[in-house]
Design an enzyme around this catalytic site. Structure first.
Site, PDB file in Angstrom:
ATOM      1  N   ARG A  21       1.070  -1.303   0.036  1.00 54.68           N
ATOM      2  CA  ARG A  21       0.211  -0.478   0.061  1.00 54.68           C
ATOM      3  C   ARG A  21       1.067   1.103  -0.154  1.00 54.68           C
ATOM      4  NH1 ARG A  21      -3.963  -2.825   2.986  1.00 54.68           N
ATOM      5  NH2 ARG A  21      -2.546  -3.209   5.040  1.00 54.68           N
ATOM      6  N   PHE A  55     -11.437  -5.333  -5.864  1.00 53.85           N
ATOM      7  CA  PHE A  55     -11.248  -5.858  -3.800  1.00 53.85           C
ATOM      8  C   PHE A  55     -10.751  -5.263  -2.994  1.00 53.85           C
ATOM      9  CE2 PHE A  55     -10.225  -8.392  -8.343  1.00 53.85           C
ATOM     10  CZ  PHE A  55     -11.648  -9.708  -7.914  1.00 53.85           C
ATOM     11  N   ASP A  76     -15.809  -3.283  -4.323  1.00 45.00           N
ATOM     12  CA  ASP A  76     -16.031  -4.683  -3.314  1.00 45.00           C
ATOM     13  C   ASP A  76     -17.074  -5.273  -3.472  1.00 45.00           C
ATOM     14  OD1 ASP A  76     -13.503  -5.920  -1.154  1.00 45.00           O
ATOM     15  OD2 ASP A  76     -15.531  -6.206  -0.866  1.00 45.00           O
ATOM     16  N   ASP A 109      -6.139  -7.110  -6.657  1.00 42.88           N
ATOM     17  CA  ASP A 109      -5.839  -7.992  -4.933  1.00 42.88           C
ATOM     18  C   ASP A 109      -7.409  -8.691  -5.002  1.00 42.88           C
ATOM     19  OD1 ASP A 109      -4.954  -9.122  -3.005  1.00 42.88           O
ATOM     20  OD2 ASP A 109      -5.656  -7.060  -1.970  1.00 42.88           O
ATOM     21  N   CYS A 155      -2.323 -14.515  -3.672  1.00 47.71           N
ATOM     22  CA  CYS A 155      -2.213 -14.350  -2.459  1.00 47.71           C
ATOM     23  C   CYS A 155      -2.100 -16.174  -2.349  1.00 47.71           C
ATOM     24  CB  CYS A 155      -3.400 -14.157  -2.072  1.00 47.71           C
ATOM     25  SG  CYS A 155      -4.766 -14.052  -1.870  1.00 47.71           S
TER      26      CYS A 155
HETATM   27  N1  SAH Z   1      -7.278  -5.190  -1.371  1.00 51.67           N
HETATM   28  C1  SAH Z   1      -7.758  -5.159   0.575  1.00 51.67           C
HETATM   29  C2  SAH Z   1      -7.794  -6.986   0.929  1.00 51.67           C
HETATM   30  C3  SAH Z   1      -8.265  -7.660  -0.206  1.00 51.67           C
HETATM   31  S1  SAH Z   1      -8.891  -8.534   0.655  1.00 51.67           S
HETATM   32  C4  SAH Z   1      -6.882  -3.898   1.168  1.00 51.67           C
HETATM   33  O1  SAH Z   1      -5.320  -3.955   0.970  1.00 51.67           O
HETATM   34  O2  SAH Z   1      -7.031  -4.882   2.633  1.00 51.67           O
HETATM   35  C5  SAH Z   1     -10.474  -9.505  -1.238  1.00 51.67           C
HETATM   36  C6  SAH Z   1     -11.568  -8.807  -1.115  1.00 51.67           C
HETATM   37  O3  SAH Z   1     -12.578  -9.216  -2.062  1.00 51.67           O
HETATM   38  C7  SAH Z   1     -12.815  -9.279   0.373  1.00 51.67           C
HETATM   39  O4  SAH Z   1     -12.684  -7.817   0.362  1.00 51.67           O
HETATM   40  C8  SAH Z   1     -13.814  -9.544  -0.479  1.00 51.67           C
HETATM   41  O5  SAH Z   1     -15.058  -9.214  -0.035  1.00 51.67           O
HETATM   42  C9  SAH Z   1     -13.451  -9.461  -2.257  1.00 51.67           C
HETATM   43  N2  SAH Z   1     -14.261  -9.755  -3.081  1.00 51.67           N
HETATM   44  C10 SAH Z   1     -14.120 -11.068  -3.185  1.00 51.67           C
HETATM   45  N3  SAH Z   1     -14.527 -11.772  -4.309  1.00 51.67           N
HETATM   46  C11 SAH Z   1     -15.367 -10.821  -4.936  1.00 51.67           C
HETATM   47  C12 SAH Z   1     -15.968 -10.536  -6.435  1.00 51.67           C
HETATM   48  N4  SAH Z   1     -16.075 -11.128  -7.327  1.00 51.67           N
HETATM   49  N5  SAH Z   1     -16.245  -9.373  -6.909  1.00 51.67           N
HETATM   50  C13 SAH Z   1     -16.347  -8.293  -5.368  1.00 51.67           C
HETATM   51  N6  SAH Z   1     -15.214  -8.212  -4.475  1.00 51.67           N
HETATM   52  C14 SAH Z   1     -14.619  -9.501  -4.252  1.00 51.67           C
END
Ligand code: SAH
Length: 394
Positions: A207, A223, A245, A295, A335
């Site tokens: 970040r 995401f 998200d 992500d 990940c």
């Molecule tokens: N980048 C974030 C962490 C992401 S974790 C950070 O820095 O904190 C992954 C995220 O993807 C979660 O919040 C989950 O709600 C979301 N997610 C999972 N599948 C998804 C989809 N198909 N569309 C949108 N969001 C999704």
């Protein structure tokens, strides 16, 4: 003392200090769970490990030294050592970190995350579960925080024959969660209902990188969860940021985080959507971005799903490349521990070929340093990322 005897030839990984013993490697073992010496077929000492006859990952090493014990004192010693290793990264501008990263901190089955004055822990194995009463006492004694929460609500506990558990052990959680500071940015962490222990600490250093790439750019954070990358981009001077998200509660926290840092909320918007669908809508609408963060959650938890996961990663990154302006920046992650960096790079290569552009790799990213990788335990490396620049050849 009862012992775990290995089959001939199955001692090699332990000699290389890999801390797992699978049930298939075991010749004889005690009937019940407990902490036992592991010995090779010639009865030579290999390690001290805790054992769960119900799990195919049957034993996990807690010590490599003959004659060691695994008790309150050894647990206390390791918790203090893990905290000391994190001390230099904690301060007024950085109040959150993973303090215990399971095997990588020689505490298999235990995760401990510090969020300012709150500690959130997870117990993932039966061996660690048997230490729970002592562990709870020690966490209070060693960390001296106001709030302690147990978030042992991971489905993986089933494999160890345990139910999920979520309890408040100490203190009161403020309405909405606790505030942390990451690189000077204030973020609300919902330690009770948020994902995992509440926040994705593993992306902290990444970040910070995104902050440096954001000036004047139009940013799409896919995401986004609670907007960690979005806040970094806004702080770095992005001209617009969209957080996408599927979770509305997470997006609400993201919006609150913008206000919390007195950043211009007119530069930030949230979209609750399926990223796969939303990216297509943006493409069809002819939208472009100067920086895209990708992500996604873990796509692979079983080797047999690797191909499917690769298609998912390719799909996302291909559309992201199509949405990027010339010289636009793609910050992309996987990940999934089972997908190697090499394979992820190949997927990205394929996406670039299909998008008919060149990809310049500017940075190789990994998990933050409070999620260390043990060389003897490659499974501790799971987060891989690239910062790339898109170039269209004439
Ligand atoms: N980048 C974030 C962490 C992401 S974790 C950070 O820095 O904190 C992954 C995220 O993807 C979660 O919040 C989950 O709600 C979301 N997610 C999972 N599948 C998804 C989809 N198909 N569309 C949108 N969001 C999704």
């Amino acid at each position: 003392m009862q012992k775990i005897m290995l089959k001939a030839g199955k001692e090699k990984s332990l000699r290389n200090r890999h801390p797992w013993v699978f049930s298939g490697a075991i010749q004889h073992a005690p009937k019940d769970s407990g902490t036992f010496e592991v010995r090779d077929h010639k009865n030579q000492f290999l390690a001290l490990a805790y054992f769960n006859p119900q799990s195919s990952l049957a034993a996990r090493v807690v010590s490599w030294k003959a004659g060691e014990t695994w008790d309150r004192e050894s647990l206390r010693h390791r918790l203090i050592a893990a905290l000391e290793r994190r001390q230099s990264l904690l301060g007024p501008d950085q109040t959150a970190a993973r303090i215990v990263a399971s095997e990588a901190d020689l505490l298999p089955g235990l995760i401990v995350d510090l969020y300012s004055n709150a500690l959130v822990f997870q117990i993932l194995t039966q061996g660690m579960e048997s230490m729970r009463p002592v562990l709870v006492e020690l966490l209070d004694e060693v960390f001296r925080v106001d709030i302690i929460v147990e978030r042992s609500d991971e489905a993986i506990r089933k494999k160890e024959g345990m139910e999920e558990r979520k309890t408040l052990i100490k203190g009161t959680i403020p309405e909405g969660g606790v505030e942390i500071i990451e690189h000077g940015i204030r973020l609300l962490v919902d330690i009770w209902d948020g994902h995992k222990t509440g926040f994705y600490l593993d992306q902290r250093s990444n970040r910070r990188m995104v902050q440096d790439y954001s000036k004047g750019r139009r940013v799409l954070n896919c995401f986004s969860y609670t907007g960690g990358f979005s806040l970094a981009a806004l702080k770095g001077g992005a001209r617009e940021v969209i957080s996408v998200d599927e979770s509305r509660p997470a997006l609400n926290i993201a919006e609150g985080n913008v206000a919390r840092n007195c950043l211009d909320s007119s530069l930030h918007s949230t979209v609750q959507a399926d990223v796969f669908k939303y990216l297509r809508e943006l493409r069809d609408a002819g939208e472009t971005f100067d920086l895209i963060v990708m992500d996604p959650p873990k796509f692979v938890s079983d080797r047999k799903h690797i191909d499917r996961a690769c298609r998912g990663y390719k799909d996302l990154n291909l559309i992201a490349l199509q949405l990027l302006s010339e010289n636009g920046i793609l910050v992309t992650f996987s990940c999934s521990g089972l997908l190697s960096r090499d394979l992820f790079q190949k997927v990205l290569f394929g996406a670039g070929v299909d998008a008919q552009c060149e990809i310049q790799v500017l940075e190789h990213l990994s998990q933050s340093d409070d999620h260390p990788v043990l060389l003897t335990f490659p499974e501790s490396l799971y987060l891989k990322g690239f910062i790339c620049r898109k170039i269209t050849t004439p």
